[in-house]
Design a protein around this motif. Structure first.
Motif, PDB file in Angstrom:
ATOM      1  N   GLN A 120      40.229  13.300  57.995  1.00 14.07           N
ATOM      2  CA  GLN A 120      39.349  14.043  58.887  1.00 14.07           C
ATOM      3  C   GLN A 120      39.837  15.487  58.911  1.00 14.07           C
ATOM      4  OE1 GLN A 120      36.569  13.110  61.051  1.00 14.07           O
ATOM      5  NE2 GLN A 120      36.449  15.328  61.212  1.00 14.07           N
ATOM      6  N   GLN A 121      38.978  16.411  58.499  1.00 10.54           N
ATOM      7  CA  GLN A 121      39.347  17.821  58.410  1.00 10.54           C
ATOM      8  C   GLN A 121      38.566  18.646  59.427  1.00 10.54           C
ATOM      9  OE1 GLN A 121      38.119  18.391  54.357  1.00 10.54           O
ATOM     10  NE2 GLN A 121      40.126  17.899  53.513  1.00 10.54           N
ATOM     11  N   THR A 122      39.245  19.607  60.031  1.00 12.16           N
ATOM     12  CA  THR A 122      38.603  20.526  60.969  1.00 12.16           C
ATOM     13  C   THR A 122      39.009  21.952  60.605  1.00 12.16           C
ATOM     14  OG1 THR A 122      38.651  18.889  62.746  1.00 12.16           O
ATOM     15  CG2 THR A 122      38.306  21.189  63.374  1.00 12.16           C
ATOM     16  N   LEU A 123      38.027  22.758  60.245  1.00 12.95           N
ATOM     17  CA  LEU A 123      38.260  24.155  59.871  1.00 12.95           C
ATOM     18  C   LEU A 123      37.729  25.048  60.973  1.00 12.95           C
ATOM     19  CD1 LEU A 123      39.031  26.279  57.625  1.00 12.95           C
ATOM     20  CD2 LEU A 123      36.609  26.192  56.974  1.00 12.95           C
ATOM     21  N   GLN A 124      38.571  25.969  61.427  1.00 15.71           N
ATOM     22  CA  GLN A 124      38.161  26.921  62.458  1.00 15.71           C
ATOM     23  C   GLN A 124      38.322  28.340  61.947  1.00 15.71           C
ATOM     24  OE1 GLN A 124      39.271  26.346  66.692  1.00 15.71           O
ATOM     25  NE2 GLN A 124      40.133  28.403  66.609  1.00 15.71           N
ATOM     26  N   VAL A 125      37.251  29.119  62.088  1.00 14.03           N
ATOM     27  CA  VAL A 125      37.296  30.537  61.733  1.00 14.03           C
ATOM     28  C   VAL A 125      37.725  31.296  62.976  1.00 14.03           C
ATOM     29  CG1 VAL A 125      36.014  32.491  60.794  1.00 14.03           C
ATOM     30  CG2 VAL A 125      35.409  30.160  60.113  1.00 14.03           C
ATOM     31  N   GLU A 126      38.947  31.819  62.964  1.00  9.55           N
ATOM     32  CA  GLU A 126      39.505  32.426  64.172  1.00  9.55           C
ATOM     33  C   GLU A 126      38.679  33.605  64.664  1.00  9.55           C
ATOM     34  OE1 GLU A 126      43.714  33.002  62.831  1.00  9.55           O
ATOM     35  OE2 GLU A 126      44.093  31.858  64.661  1.00  9.55           O
ATOM     36  N   GLU A 127      38.216  34.428  63.736  1.00 10.67           N
ATOM     37  CA  GLU A 127      37.519  35.659  64.102  1.00 10.67           C
ATOM     38  C   GLU A 127      36.203  35.377  64.837  1.00 10.67           C
ATOM     39  OE1 GLU A 127      35.242  38.976  61.472  1.00 10.67           O
ATOM     40  OE2 GLU A 127      37.330  38.615  60.975  1.00 10.67           O
ATOM     41  N   LEU A 128      35.566  34.217  64.536  1.00  9.12           N
ATOM     42  CA  LEU A 128      34.253  33.921  65.091  1.00  9.12           C
ATOM     43  C   LEU A 128      34.266  32.816  66.142  1.00  9.12           C
ATOM     44  CD1 LEU A 128      32.238  33.907  61.745  1.00  9.12           C
ATOM     45  CD2 LEU A 128      32.526  35.802  63.344  1.00  9.12           C
ATOM     46  N   ALA A 129      35.455  32.334  66.496  1.00 10.92           N
ATOM     47  CA  ALA A 129      35.533  31.162  67.362  1.00 10.92           C
ATOM     48  C   ALA A 129      34.896  31.375  68.726  1.00 10.92           C
ATOM     49  CB  ALA A 129      36.996  30.753  67.539  1.00 10.92           C
ATOM     50  N   SER A 130      34.882  32.596  69.232  1.00  9.72           N
ATOM     51  CA  SER A 130      34.320  32.856  70.557  1.00  9.72           C
ATOM     52  C   SER A 130      32.916  33.449  70.497  1.00  9.72           C
ATOM     53  CB  SER A 130      35.242  33.809  71.327  1.00  9.72           C
ATOM     54  OG  SER A 130      35.379  35.033  70.627  1.00  9.72           O
ATOM     55  N   GLY A 131      32.353  33.579  69.300  1.00  9.51           N
ATOM     56  CA  GLY A 131      31.043  34.184  69.161  1.00  9.51           C
ATOM     57  C   GLY A 131      29.930  33.160  69.130  1.00  9.51           C
ATOM     58  N   PRO A 132      28.703  33.602  68.912  1.00  7.27           N
ATOM     59  CA  PRO A 132      27.557  32.695  68.910  1.00  7.27           C
ATOM     60  C   PRO A 132      27.492  31.808  67.686  1.00  7.27           C
ATOM     61  CG  PRO A 132      26.882  34.908  68.297  1.00  7.27           C
ATOM     62  CD  PRO A 132      28.325  35.005  68.712  1.00  7.27           C
ATOM     63  N   PHE A 133      28.171  32.197  66.614  1.00  4.33           N
ATOM     64  CA  PHE A 133      28.173  31.414  65.380  1.00  4.33           C
ATOM     65  C   PHE A 133      29.095  30.218  65.537  1.00  4.33           C
ATOM     66  CE2 PHE A 133      29.826  30.678  61.050  1.00  4.33           C
ATOM     67  CZ  PHE A 133      28.629  30.416  60.409  1.00  4.33           C
ATOM     68  N   ASP A 134      28.631  29.033  65.137  1.00  2.00           N
ATOM     69  CA  ASP A 134      29.452  27.827  65.204  1.00  2.00           C
ATOM     70  C   ASP A 134      30.561  27.945  64.171  1.00  2.00           C
ATOM     71  OD1 ASP A 134      30.585  25.365  65.364  1.00  2.00           O
ATOM     72  OD2 ASP A 134      28.788  24.228  64.849  1.00  2.00           O
ATOM     73  N   ALA A 135      31.768  28.270  64.618  1.00  2.00           N
ATOM     74  CA  ALA A 135      32.851  28.575  63.702  1.00  2.00           C
ATOM     75  C   ALA A 135      33.778  27.399  63.463  1.00  2.00           C
ATOM     76  CB  ALA A 135      33.666  29.755  64.241  1.00  2.00           C
ATOM     77  N   VAL A 136      33.368  26.194  63.847  1.00  2.00           N
ATOM     78  CA  VAL A 136      34.146  24.996  63.593  1.00  2.00           C
ATOM     79  C   VAL A 136      33.382  24.109  62.618  1.00  2.00           C
ATOM     80  CG1 VAL A 136      35.174  22.926  64.587  1.00  2.00           C
ATOM     81  CG2 VAL A 136      35.264  25.083  65.845  1.00  2.00           C
ATOM     82  N   ILE A 137      34.034  23.774  61.504  1.00  2.32           N
ATOM     83  CA  ILE A 137      33.440  22.921  60.480  1.00  2.32           C
ATOM     84  C   ILE A 137      34.304  21.684  60.342  1.00  2.32           C
ATOM     85  CG2 ILE A 137      32.802  22.730  58.050  1.00  2.32           C
ATOM     86  CD1 ILE A 137      32.453  25.762  58.014  1.00  2.32           C
ATOM     87  N   GLN A 138      33.670  20.519  60.373  1.00  2.00           N
ATOM     88  CA  GLN A 138      34.393  19.262  60.224  1.00  2.00           C
ATOM     89  C   GLN A 138      33.899  18.512  58.998  1.00  2.00           C
ATOM     90  OE1 GLN A 138      33.735  17.508  64.171  1.00  2.00           O
ATOM     91  NE2 GLN A 138      35.874  17.943  64.644  1.00  2.00           N
ATOM     92  N   GLN A 139      34.815  17.779  58.383  1.00  2.00           N
ATOM     93  CA  GLN A 139      34.461  17.000  57.196  1.00  2.00           C
ATOM     94  C   GLN A 139      35.250  15.696  57.177  1.00  2.00           C
ATOM     95  OE1 GLN A 139      33.487  18.228  52.817  1.00  2.00           O
ATOM     96  NE2 GLN A 139      35.702  18.298  53.014  1.00  2.00           N
ATOM     97  N   GLN A 140      34.578  14.629  56.744  1.00  2.00           N
ATOM     98  CA  GLN A 140      35.226  13.341  56.545  1.00  2.00           C
ATOM     99  C   GLN A 140      35.301  13.060  55.049  1.00  2.00           C
ATOM    100  OE1 GLN A 140      32.667  10.713  58.787  1.00  2.00           O
ATOM    101  NE2 GLN A 140      33.837  11.004  60.668  1.00  2.00           N
ATOM    102  N   VAL A 141      36.448  12.500  54.619  1.00  6.79           N
ATOM    103  CA  VAL A 141      36.657  12.197  53.210  1.00  6.79           C
ATOM    104  C   VAL A 141      37.157  10.763  53.080  1.00  6.79           C
ATOM    105  CG1 VAL A 141      37.787  12.863  51.062  1.00  6.79           C
ATOM    106  CG2 VAL A 141      37.298  14.605  52.799  1.00  6.79           C
ATOM    107  N   TYR A 142      36.419   9.950  52.315  1.00  4.26           N
ATOM    108  CA  TYR A 142      36.818   8.578  52.030  1.00  4.26           C
ATOM    109  C   TYR A 142      37.277   8.518  50.579  1.00  4.26           C
ATOM    110  CZ  TYR A 142      34.276   7.543  56.325  1.00  4.26           C
ATOM    111  OH  TYR A 142      33.846   7.530  57.637  1.00  4.26           O
ATOM    112  N   GLY A 143      38.484   7.978  50.357  1.00  2.00           N
ATOM    113  CA  GLY A 143      39.059   8.013  49.028  1.00  2.00           C
ATOM    114  C   GLY A 143      39.364   6.638  48.455  1.00  2.00           C
TER     115      GLY A 143
END
Length: 285
Positions: free
Chosen positions: A93-116
């Protein structure tokens, strides 16, 4: 995600004492936890089957890791099970956060699931002439498709990576120290490993890319090394650079592995020179 993973790490650590008092593999040969869940290095999967189980045995591992570069933070939790030193099943389970945009209107958190899934095809990491060769796949689901598809022009919010890895550990090879070398070929259409979607406006657009790792065991408990990962760079709207890292790994005992690394991700979307640190803690059975 962090709290459940911490609970799993604790349970695995407690359970490992009852399940196996000694391991069937040399210390460190269970490998580390790769960002997409497979056993390997931090950014490259190896041919290894995770856990310390050998033929007729099973093993398991769980890890928590974090990458922090100039404008991004990537947190990852992984679990895997290795069976008979032949089959590996993993989840990340991955969670990517863009620090510069975290408080702005753009959704700056991206999540991804990986099954291997990974299967050892032939060879052995140590005891045969030929390297250990494994075939794996990683099924990825981006949980924030609006960013990848609507903003960046990716073709899809899911994709499948297929890879072949060859790994070999030479004992007493360099000044009496063990040396591990890995080479991986990956067929992928993932943009930034899938965090920015898959393919481009022209379609899925798969590409064959190369990855590699090398590690020197200074002694049974410490290893140093580096990795390189080529990237497909398929989005016309943003650039994607190859990744590389230089790491130090500590194996105080068969149950615990701690890794620290310097990482260079190059250009990621609109941000260039993304450099920083990587830390991972893994519990293994």
């Amino acid at each position: 995600m962090v709290k459940p993973m911490l609970c799993f790490l604790s349970l695995l650590c407690l359970g490992s004492a009852a399940l196996a008092e000694s391991t069937s593999k040399i210390l460190g040969t269970s490998a580390l936890s790769q960002l997409e869940g497979a056993s390997g290095g931090g950014i490259v999967p190896w041919a290894t089957i995770g856990g310390y189980g050998s033929e007729g045995e099973w093993g398991a591992a769980a890890s928590i890791s974090g990458v922090q570069v100039d404008d991004f933070i990537l947190d990852t939790g992984t679990v895997l099970v290795g069976v008979n030193n032949r089959l590996e099943l993993s989840y990340a389970q991955q969670t990517l956060q863009v620090e510069e945009l975290a408080s702005g209107p753009f959704d700056a958190v991206i999540q991804q699931q990986v099954y291997g899934l990974k299967v050892r095809a032939f060879g052995h990491l140590i005891y045969e002439r030929w390297p250990q060769v494994s075939v794996g796949l990683q099924q990825k689901y981006n949980q924030n498709p609006n960013i990848a598809k609507d903003v960046l022009g990716a073709d899809s919010d899911q994709g499948t990576d297929v890879y072949v890895s060859a790994s070999k550990l030479w004992l007493h090879a360099l000044g009496g120290r063990n040396v591990l070398v890995n080479a991986t070929a990956r067929y992928t259409n993932a943009n930034q490993i899938g965090l920015l979607g898959f393919g481009n406006a022209d379609g899925s657009d798969y590409q064959l890319v190369a990855e590699g790792s090398a590690a020197l065991f200074l002694n049974p408990h410490w290893a140093v090394g580096g990795e390189y990962r080529q990237k497909p760079d398929r989005l016309s709207s943003v650039d994607e650079s190859a990744w590389w890292d230089a790491f130090v790994a500590w194996f105080p005992n068969p149950r615990i592995a701690v890794v620290a690394a310097y990482v260079d991700l190059g250009t990621v979307a609109l941000w260039d020179e993304q450099r920083g640190g990587y830390v991972s803690i893994q519990i293994t059975n």
